[in-house]
Design an enzyme around this catalytic site. Sequence first.
Site, PDB file in Angstrom:
ATOM      1  N   ARG A   1       1.143  -1.679  -0.017  1.00  0.00           N
ATOM      2  CA  ARG A   1       0.223   0.011   0.029  1.00  0.00           C
ATOM      3  C   ARG A   1       1.038   0.955   0.147  1.00  0.00           C
ATOM      4  O   ARG A   1       0.556   2.282   0.522  1.00  0.00           O
ATOM      5  CB  ARG A   1      -0.997  -0.224   1.256  1.00  0.00           C
ATOM      6  CG  ARG A   1      -2.026  -1.403   1.322  1.00  0.00           C
ATOM      7  CD  ARG A   1      -3.451  -1.223   0.016  1.00  0.00           C
ATOM      8  NE  ARG A   1      -4.250  -1.924   0.350  1.00  0.00           N
ATOM      9  CZ  ARG A   1      -3.727  -3.207   0.037  1.00  0.00           C
ATOM     10  NH1 ARG A   1      -3.874  -3.122  -0.594  1.00  0.00           N
ATOM     11  NH2 ARG A   1      -5.118  -4.027   0.686  1.00  0.00           N
TER      12      ARG A   1
ATOM     13  N   SER B   1     -10.442  -0.916   3.188  1.00  0.00           N
ATOM     14  CA  SER B   1      -9.898  -0.990   4.397  1.00  0.00           C
ATOM     15  C   SER B   1      -9.276   0.918   4.803  1.00  0.00           C
ATOM     16  O   SER B   1      -9.031   0.679   4.027  1.00  0.00           O
ATOM     17  CB  SER B   1      -8.242  -1.872   4.625  1.00  0.00           C
ATOM     18  OG  SER B   1      -8.578  -3.086   3.726  1.00  0.00           O
TER      19      SER B   1
ATOM     20  N   GLU C   1      -4.485   3.668   6.141  1.00  0.00           N
ATOM     21  CA  GLU C   1      -4.343   3.733   4.321  1.00  0.00           C
ATOM     22  C   GLU C   1      -5.132   4.630   3.763  1.00  0.00           C
ATOM     23  O   GLU C   1      -4.262   4.703   2.805  1.00  0.00           O
ATOM     24  CB  GLU C   1      -4.777   2.782   4.140  1.00  0.00           C
ATOM     25  CG  GLU C   1      -4.891   2.325   2.852  1.00  0.00           C
ATOM     26  CD  GLU C   1      -5.879   0.887   2.594  1.00  0.00           C
ATOM     27  OE1 GLU C   1      -6.525   0.797   1.379  1.00  0.00           O
ATOM     28  OE2 GLU C   1      -4.841  -0.344   2.607  1.00  0.00           O
TER      29      GLU C   1
HETATM   30  N1  EPU Z   1     -10.268 -10.042  10.551  1.00  0.00           N
HETATM   31  C1  EPU Z   1     -10.973 -10.853  12.101  1.00  0.00           C
HETATM   32  N2  EPU Z   1     -11.774  -9.602  12.319  1.00  0.00           N
HETATM   33  C2  EPU Z   1     -12.160  -8.857  11.137  1.00  0.00           C
HETATM   34  C3  EPU Z   1     -11.916  -8.681   9.654  1.00  0.00           C
HETATM   35  C4  EPU Z   1     -11.049  -9.650  10.079  1.00  0.00           C
HETATM   36  O1  EPU Z   1     -10.826 -10.941  13.033  1.00  0.00           O
HETATM   37  O2  EPU Z   1     -13.777  -7.648  11.486  1.00  0.00           O
HETATM   38  C5  EPU Z   1      -8.959 -11.385  10.479  1.00  0.00           C
HETATM   39  C6  EPU Z   1      -9.893 -12.206   9.281  1.00  0.00           C
HETATM   40  O3  EPU Z   1     -10.539 -13.877  10.138  1.00  0.00           O
HETATM   41  C7  EPU Z   1      -8.671 -13.303   8.755  1.00  0.00           C
HETATM   42  C8  EPU Z   1      -7.796 -12.030   9.028  1.00  0.00           C
HETATM   43  O4  EPU Z   1      -8.161 -10.953   9.789  1.00  0.00           O
HETATM   44  O5  EPU Z   1      -7.704 -14.057   9.759  1.00  0.00           O
HETATM   45  C9  EPU Z   1      -7.785 -11.143   7.692  1.00  0.00           C
HETATM   46  O6  EPU Z   1      -8.880 -11.242   6.936  1.00  0.00           O
HETATM   47  P1  EPU Z   1      -9.203 -10.819   4.845  1.00  0.00           P
HETATM   48  O7  EPU Z   1      -8.657 -11.738   5.076  1.00  0.00           O
HETATM   49  O8  EPU Z   1     -10.821 -10.463   5.492  1.00  0.00           O
HETATM   50  O9  EPU Z   1      -8.615  -9.403   4.785  1.00  0.00           O
HETATM   51  P2  EPU Z   1      -7.516  -8.088   5.692  1.00  0.00           P
HETATM   52  O10 EPU Z   1      -5.887  -8.525   5.861  1.00  0.00           O
HETATM   53  O11 EPU Z   1      -8.746  -7.657   6.682  1.00  0.00           O
HETATM   54  C10 EPU Z   1      -6.836  -7.226   2.976  1.00  0.00           C
HETATM   55  C11 EPU Z   1      -6.559  -6.215   2.443  1.00  0.00           C
HETATM   56  C12 EPU Z   1      -7.826  -6.019   1.881  1.00  0.00           C
HETATM   57  C13 EPU Z   1      -7.881  -7.442   0.944  1.00  0.00           C
HETATM   58  C14 EPU Z   1      -7.764  -8.418   1.961  1.00  0.00           C
HETATM   59  C15 EPU Z   1      -7.711  -9.348   1.056  1.00  0.00           C
HETATM   60  C16 EPU Z   1      -5.277  -4.383   3.714  1.00  0.00           C
HETATM   61  C17 EPU Z   1      -4.793  -3.058   4.653  1.00  0.00           C
HETATM   62  N3  EPU Z   1      -6.849  -4.819   3.661  1.00  0.00           N
HETATM   63  O12 EPU Z   1      -7.592  -7.032   4.600  1.00  0.00           O
HETATM   64  O13 EPU Z   1      -7.698  -5.238   1.158  1.00  0.00           O
HETATM   65  O14 EPU Z   1      -9.064  -7.160   0.800  1.00  0.00           O
HETATM   66  O15 EPU Z   1      -6.827  -8.087   2.289  1.00  0.00           O
HETATM   67  O16 EPU Z   1      -6.759  -9.942   0.279  1.00  0.00           O
HETATM   68  O17 EPU Z   1      -3.866  -5.190   3.229  1.00  0.00           O
HETATM   69  C18 EPU Z   1      -8.476  -2.140   0.761  1.00  0.00           C
HETATM   70  O18 EPU Z   1      -7.137  -2.514   0.605  1.00  0.00           O
HETATM   71  O19 EPU Z   1      -9.344  -1.270   0.753  1.00  0.00           O
HETATM   72  C19 EPU Z   1      -8.839  -3.802   1.082  1.00  0.00           C
HETATM   73  C20 EPU Z   1     -10.301  -4.229   1.208  1.00  0.00           C
END
Ligand code: EPU
Length: 338
Positions: free
Chosen positions: A162, A237, A333
């Site tokens: 990012r 995000s 972000e």
């Molecule tokens: N999780 C929780 N609670 C929540 C959300 C997530 O416990 O409310 C846990 C999930 O269970 C999982 C982990 O956190 O174990 C990761 O969650 P997820 O796979 O949904 O992805 P993320 O790390 O929360 C990132 C990106 C997203 C992208 C997803 C999938 C960032 C800041 N965000 O989210 O990007 O869609 O991975 O690749 O890196 C964006 O940038 O706008 C965005 C949506």
Amino acid sequence: MKIQQQVSLKKYNSFGIDAKAAFFCEINTIETLAKALQLAAYPTKFILGGGSNMLLTKDIDALVLHINLKGKKISTETDDYVVIEVMAGENWHDLVLWTLENDFGGLENMSLIPGNTGTSPIQNIGAYGVELKDVFVSCEAMNISNQKIKTFSKTKCAFGYRESYFKNEGKGKYIITSVALKLTKKNHSLNTSYGSIDTELVKNNITNPTIKDVSNAVIAIRSSKLPDPKVLGNSGSFFKNPIISEEEFSVFSKNNPDAPFYQVSNKEFKIPAGWLIEQCGFKGKRFGDAGVHKNQALVLVNYGQASGAEILALAHKIIAAVTEKFNICILPEVNIIK
Ligand code: EPU
């Protein structure tokens, strides 16, 4: 060139914040962009792209230039790949759908990301194991101070998680006008192992997926977790996932053995901010019209009439709670316009 006054920016930002632009100009050609930048009568200019990664906390006392440059073409083609050149104002997801119709591979995992193509390099957009940098060739950008167009190679863009040159040394100096991407025409290399893409494909009995199948899986997963900005204002995000050192991680994981994490290098670990925020009790909470999404705590939402300042106040409350509970600093972000 038509300059309007006191224009509401509500429909130009995905948070749906009703801030006003003192002056507003739609930019449809490179020539208009150069001319608008030279307008001495409006000394302060504000560049607005897709508006999907910013939080407006006040009215904009400037000439807002809405980058609406359209067009895309294939600039190079071989038996194996194409390089496409896409103007900055093209909607990102519409571009992804166009590549799928043409069976060009590479963007399928980044389906449904809101925003425009021109802003995609600024934060090196990414999702489900693929980042823009994986398909990026170069971009063209106009130097704000002399209106000259410069080509930025992938190396010059200095992409990170990012992050890019345009968010750091190049901040406020350039306007990206077009982006060149290299996509496969055959032997597409599918990336289905991240997150629940494989599970989604199995659920639909797909054993030999096409790029369209992968895109459909990503669309289904995103739609189930992330709110549609047309229905509920948001900016995806709101926070970046924090990266902590080995030493910090050993303390953190001892105290939180069930926490999810990704190892990003020998000495660095990424912790999902959504998890940290959920543990602090914010998931699904609403404070007036500002809230934390019920399915993904990383996403802040506007239930209708929230001001940017109210969303920002909620963000600060969350940052303080996460620091207090975990001693980890999470950072936005989203670009906060103060
Ligand atoms: N999780 C929780 N609670 C929540 C959300 C997530 O416990 O409310 C846990 C999930 O269970 C999982 C982990 O956190 O174990 C990761 O969650 P997820 O796979 O949904 O992805 P993320 O790390 O929360 C990132 C990106 C997203 C992208 C997803 C999938 C960032 C800041 N965000 O989210 O990007 O869609 O991975 O690749 O890196 C964006 O940038 O706008 C965005 C949506």
